[in-house]
Design an enzyme around this catalytic site. Structure first.
Site, PDB file in Angstrom:
ATOM      1  CE  LYS A 186      -2.101   4.787   6.697  1.00 46.88           C
ATOM      2  NZ  LYS A 186      -2.942   5.691   7.353  1.00 46.88           N
ATOM      3  CD  GLU A 239     -11.720   6.667   5.107  1.00 46.96           C
ATOM      4  OE1 GLU A 239     -11.328   5.715   5.355  1.00 46.96           O
ATOM      5  OE2 GLU A 239     -10.901   7.506   4.456  1.00 46.96           O
ATOM      6  NE  ARG A 266      -2.598   1.016   3.478  1.00 43.84           N
ATOM      7  CZ  ARG A 266      -3.373   0.830   4.629  1.00 43.84           C
ATOM      8  NH1 ARG A 266      -4.451   0.584   4.547  1.00 43.84           N
ATOM      9  NH2 ARG A 266      -2.738   1.271   5.761  1.00 43.84           N
TER      10      ARG A 266
END
Ligand code: PXG
Length: 290
Positions: free
Chosen positions: A151, A184, A52
């Site tokens: 991220k 989220e 990721r």
């Protein structure tokens, strides 16, 4: 004794772990990061976190100057150096030092640092009684502007949402996307349970492709639940049998109140409890030894 920090190829003391004021990670939030966890001497889903990280980096055209295998080695060595069995590990790669302009081409060398530290959790009582969550006015970043799947070091969207939640006296903030669908929370993915069904928003709704989310989907399928990624509204959350959040730091934590509405029984639901137990079995049994 302080921590040993990995910084650009060396281990330095906490005091010596300093970054330039010209680092674009600091000047512009130009960089990417990961948060991982170790359980009883094993790193949970190490390669998933590393993959990721590299995907986030690719999306912002940041070439990480070490291979994924070398990154795994750096992470393991940092944990070992700090003699930690249960820890939270932060991996950060910034664009590096440049001039005061935005242009990343002026930053020849990315900065890499890894902090392995103690894990801070929500107080134990919340894993039984659940969190109170409020919907915040701040909308999740547009996918077309700054994709929430990245991220990145630019977490102001999440931080503004956290501030709003705290101002409202809640433990967490729920972010909707620009269309009003549930995305989220500020640092966790969200799930609801209805009878034998488990629902969570798709990544395209503005959620991070959470590693814990992925583990929960796997566990739920093994338990025989119908798992579906589905666009959810606040109405769906208010009327759910159960609701919980997932994240590396929080693990699986029940939600008992959303915008003043009590969810289900008002404390941890039976399915959430089972998923939590299975998740703990997983963290105890799988993982890369340190
Ligand atoms: N959504 C967002 C926006 C996150 O930052 C998660 C979901 C959960 O993903 P994982 O892979 O951890 O299951 C995250 C990750 C903190 C903290 O201190 C948490 C995250 C990031 C930064 C800080 O709690 N969570």
């Amino acid at each position: 004794m302080g921590l040993w920090i990995y910084l650009d190829g060396k281990f330095v003391s906490e005091k010596q772990a300093k970054i330039s004021v010209f680092d674009h990670g600091l000047l512009y939030g130009d960089g990417v990061f990961e948060g991982l966890r170790t359980y009883n001497g094993k790193v949970f889903r190490l390669m998933e976190h590393i993959k990721r990280l590299y995907k986030s980096a690719k999306a912002i055209m940041l070439e990480i100057p070490v291979s994924m295998e070398e990154m795994a080695d750096i992470i393991i060595k940092t944990i070992r150096k700090n003699k930690l069995k249960d820890s939270y590990v932060r991996v950060v790669v910034t664009r590096g030092v440049g001039d005061l302009g935005l242009d990343p081409k002026k930053c020849p060398k990315p900065t890499i640092f890894v902090i392995a530290s103690k894990i801070k959790l929500y107080p134990e009582e919340f894993y039984k009684k659940g969190l109170s969550v409020v919907t915040v006015a701040t909308r999740r970043n547009l996918t077309e502007s700054l994709n929430p799947a990245i991220k990145s070091l630019n977490y102001l969207n999440n931080i503004l949402a956290k501030i709003e939640a705290t101002n409202a006296g809640a433990m967490e903030g729920l972010l909707l996307n620009n269309e009003g669908y549930v995305a989220e929370c500020t640092g966790e993915n969200i799930f609801i349970v209805n009878e034998n069904n488990l629902y969570t928003p798709p990544i395209s709704a503005g959620a991070l492709d959470g590693i814990t989310r992925d583990a929960v989907i796997q566990i739920a399928k093994e338990m025989g639940l119908n798992v579906r990624e589905k666009l959810l509204t606040r109405y769906d959350l208010y009327n759910a049998d159960e609701c919980f959040l997932t994240g590396t730091a929080a693990e699986i934590i029940p939600v008992s109140v959303i915008d003043g509405r009590t969810i289900g029984s008002g404390s941890i639901g039976t399915t959430t409890k089972k998923i939590r137990e299975r998740f703990h079995q997983l963290t105890e049994t799988e993982g890369t030894p340190i």
